[in-house]
Motif scaffolding. Structure first.
Motif, PDB file in Angstrom:
ATOM      1  N   UNK A 192      38.985  30.037  37.269  1.00  0.00           N
ATOM      2  CA  UNK A 192      39.906  31.096  37.707  1.00  0.00           C
ATOM      3  C   UNK A 192      39.425  31.776  38.989  1.00  0.00           C
ATOM      4  N   UNK A 193      38.115  31.972  39.109  1.00  0.00           N
ATOM      5  CA  UNK A 193      37.599  32.563  40.359  1.00  0.00           C
ATOM      6  C   UNK A 193      37.813  31.610  41.525  1.00  0.00           C
ATOM      7  N   UNK A 227      41.327  31.823  42.878  1.00  0.00           N
ATOM      8  CA  UNK A 227      41.521  32.968  43.768  1.00  0.00           C
ATOM      9  C   UNK A 227      40.904  32.684  45.144  1.00  0.00           C
ATOM     10  N   UNK A 285      43.100  30.130  47.085  1.00  0.00           N
ATOM     11  CA  UNK A 285      44.315  30.742  47.628  1.00  0.00           C
ATOM     12  C   UNK A 285      43.983  31.574  48.861  1.00  0.00           C
ATOM     13  N   UNK A 286      42.866  32.264  48.796  1.00  0.00           N
ATOM     14  CA  UNK A 286      42.405  33.024  49.965  1.00  0.00           C
ATOM     15  C   UNK A 286      42.158  32.082  51.150  1.00  0.00           C
ATOM     16  N   UNK A 321      45.449  31.029  52.599  1.00  0.00           N
ATOM     17  CA  UNK A 321      46.041  32.120  53.386  1.00  0.00           C
ATOM     18  C   UNK A 321      45.387  32.218  54.761  1.00  0.00           C
ATOM     19  N   UNK A 371      50.188  34.473  50.221  1.00  0.00           N
ATOM     20  CA  UNK A 371      50.611  33.716  49.037  1.00  0.00           C
ATOM     21  C   UNK A 371      50.879  34.683  47.887  1.00  0.00           C
ATOM     22  N   UNK A 411      50.581  35.625  44.546  1.00  0.00           N
ATOM     23  CA  UNK A 411      49.837  35.137  43.383  1.00  0.00           C
ATOM     24  C   UNK A 411      49.151  36.288  42.683  1.00  0.00           C
ATOM     25  N   UNK A 412      49.410  36.437  41.374  1.00  0.00           N
ATOM     26  CA  UNK A 412      48.762  37.458  40.556  1.00  0.00           C
ATOM     27  C   UNK A 412      47.980  36.745  39.461  1.00  0.00           C
ATOM     28  N   UNK A 413      46.653  36.940  39.460  1.00  0.00           N
ATOM     29  CA  UNK A 413      45.789  36.223  38.521  1.00  0.00           C
ATOM     30  C   UNK A 413      46.091  36.570  37.066  1.00  0.00           C
ATOM     31  N   UNK A 414      46.774  37.706  36.834  1.00  0.00           N
ATOM     32  CA  UNK A 414      47.113  38.083  35.462  1.00  0.00           C
ATOM     33  C   UNK A 414      48.173  37.174  34.862  1.00  0.00           C
TER      34      UNK A 414
END
Lengths: 85, 402
Positions: free
Chosen positions: A35-36, A39, A42-43, A46, A53, A55-58
């Motif tokens: 999961x990290x 993130x 995606x960074x 971008x 982008x 995107x919400x990790x929740x």
């Protein structure tokens, strides 16, 4: 480099793999990105494409940006690039 | 071992500028979250937070004091002033050296850092304010409180992200219990609501753009708050002898580390911390009537927290009330456990359990009684307050009614 090649390069770097080992039908879990790592990937996307982008990790499934496979990520990035053009 | 009681409480946060107004908001289930107002907010993707409204720093401090105190120190001083006044204590004579200060904090003087970097990087200045370091250091609040009240015993700041305040209160409790100090001022403060503070959180992609809805199936992240709460902890015999009003007893403290992931919590770490707090307090699962949850409103926390509570309390988890007041005052990071302890005091003293507001729909992964949206009357003889930090550091306090 095409959008496809650049996205695969970013994912490969995150997964510590050679780009030739990353296939479009793979999930991020398949290539070993947690999961990290999602993130961070995606960074990196971008930054590389100068995009934002959604995107919400929740709730990764609910966002418009489909991260279910490498191929879906490429498509989503291509979409955002086209939208901007 | 000595027993430890609470004889004073003070706060300033988005729900109120003191304890009575904060408790009133908690009773009413009023939400303090709204649009953020500070410089460059338009450059943020996340623009909501639980900011303290109508705050006039000049009403509380002189110009000289303001030059030395970042917001997080100001908040700690305001909360400490109320707590000391409530306790009726004065620290002159022999009491000063027997009293210490342990406060939680995570970000230090973040507005000071933000403003100073802006000056040297963006505005190209080659000079910053001479008090930049004493303003931004994380121990500034603890030191300022010690100086304001003449407290010369064990004093320092604890930094364990979202568990900072609970760790601070737990250590203060242990120091009195062991005889190292007779009285401790403890709690925490945080002031991260500035451009850099929120920009950093934005990067992690765990913030909600619209609301904090802990335990709700529709939750989509955390919302940050700011402020402080400070408590006076005192040796019980001493408090009784001087006829002090006892607000509650700090009965136990448990802390563990996940030794897992830097941001993803485990179930086992929090479960062990809850068990440790119960054992330390001599409480059984059936004795616990209320839990103030960590309840951040993120997918990861709420699910693992409910599982940890269910495992630690067993069948009693079906009966216990558990609420997240972060839905109202936001997540104060290093100050959060301190403000949340006020909800525990309200439950123990008034028999009113603060609600989890913003709750919209049940989540099968959170099958506990989360006191949705409306406060509940209940007899609460003992309660827990959970704090589970990034870095896998867990701290749980156990309190008993006076």
């Amino acid at each position: 480099m095409t959008t496809r090649e650049r996205v695969i390069a970013i994912i490969a770097e995150q997964a510590l793999l050679d780009p030739s080992d990353v296939r479009e039908d793979m999930t991020l879990a398949d290539v070993g990105i947690d999961s990290l790592g999602v993130v961070e990937s995606i960074y990196a996307i971008e930054e590389a494409f100068d995009l934002t982008v959604p995107f919400n990790a929740n709730d990764p499934q609910a966002s418009e940006f489909d991260i279910s496979t490498v191929g879906s990520i490429i498509q989503a990035v291509e979409g955002l690039v086209a939208e901007r053009a | 071992m000595r027993r430890v009681v609470l004889t004073g409480a003070g706060t300033i946060n988005a729900l109120g500028h003191d304890v009575p107004s904060t408790l009133q908001a908690l009773r009413e289930g009023r939400c303090g979250i709204g649009p953020l107002q500070f410089r460059d907010v338009e450059r943020l993707a996340i623009r909501i937070g639980a900011q303290i409204k109508d705050y006039d720093e000049a009403a509380h401090f002189t110009r000289q004091q303001l030059a030395l105190h970042d917001r997080f120190t100001q908040f700690a001083l305001i909360a400490a002033r109320e707590a000391v006044a409530r306790s009726g204590l004065a620290f002159d004579g022999e009491l000063g050296p027997r009293t210490g200060v342990i406060l939680g904090n995570s970000g230090g003087g973040l507005s000071t850092i933000d403003d100073s970097y802006r000056a040297v990087f963006e505005e190209g200045k080659n000079r910053v304010h001479p008090f930049t370091v004493p303003r931004l250091m994380a121990n500034a609040a603890s030191s300022a409180v010690s100086m304001a009240h003449g407290l010369m015993g064990p004093s320092f700041t604890v930094s364990s992200a979202c568990a900072s305040s609970n760790h601070a209160i737990g250590l203060a409790f242990q120091m009195i219990r062991s005889g190292m100090a007779d009285i401790m001022l403890t709690g925490g403060s945080e002031a991260m609501l500035c451009f850099g503070g929120i920009k950093a959180w934005e990067g992690l992609r765990v913030m909600s753009p619209d609301a904090c809805r802990p335990f709700s199936a529709t939750r989509n992240g955390m919302v940050e708050g700011e402020g402080a709460a400070v408590f006076v902890l005192e040796d019980r015999d001493r408090a009784t002898a001087r006829g002090a009003e006892i607000l509650a007893e700090v009965a136990g403290f448990g802390m563990t580390a996940d030794a897992g992931d830097i941001v993803m919590p485990t179930v086992e770490g929090p479960e062990r911390a809850i068990r440790a707090a119960l054992a330390d307090a001599g409480l059984n699962p059936e004795d616990v009537d209320y839990i103030n949850a960590h309840g951040t409103g993120t997918a990861a926390n709420d699910r693992t927290e409910c599982a940890a509570v269910a495992r630690a309390l067993g069948p009693q988890a079906e009966r216990v009330l558990i609420s997240s007041t972060k839905s109202m005052h936001g997540h104060l990071i290093g100050g959060t456990g301190a403000v949340e302890l006020l909800a525990c005091l309200m439950a123990l003293r008034e028999g009113i359990v603060a609600p989890t507001v913003g709750w919209e729909a049940p989540d099968p992964d959170c099958p506990l009684d989360v006191v949705p949206n409306v406060a509940r009357e209940a007899r609460v003889a003992a309660c827990l307050s959970n704090a589970f930090a990034f870095g896998g550091l867990n701290a749980v306090l156990a309190l008993r009614a006076a």
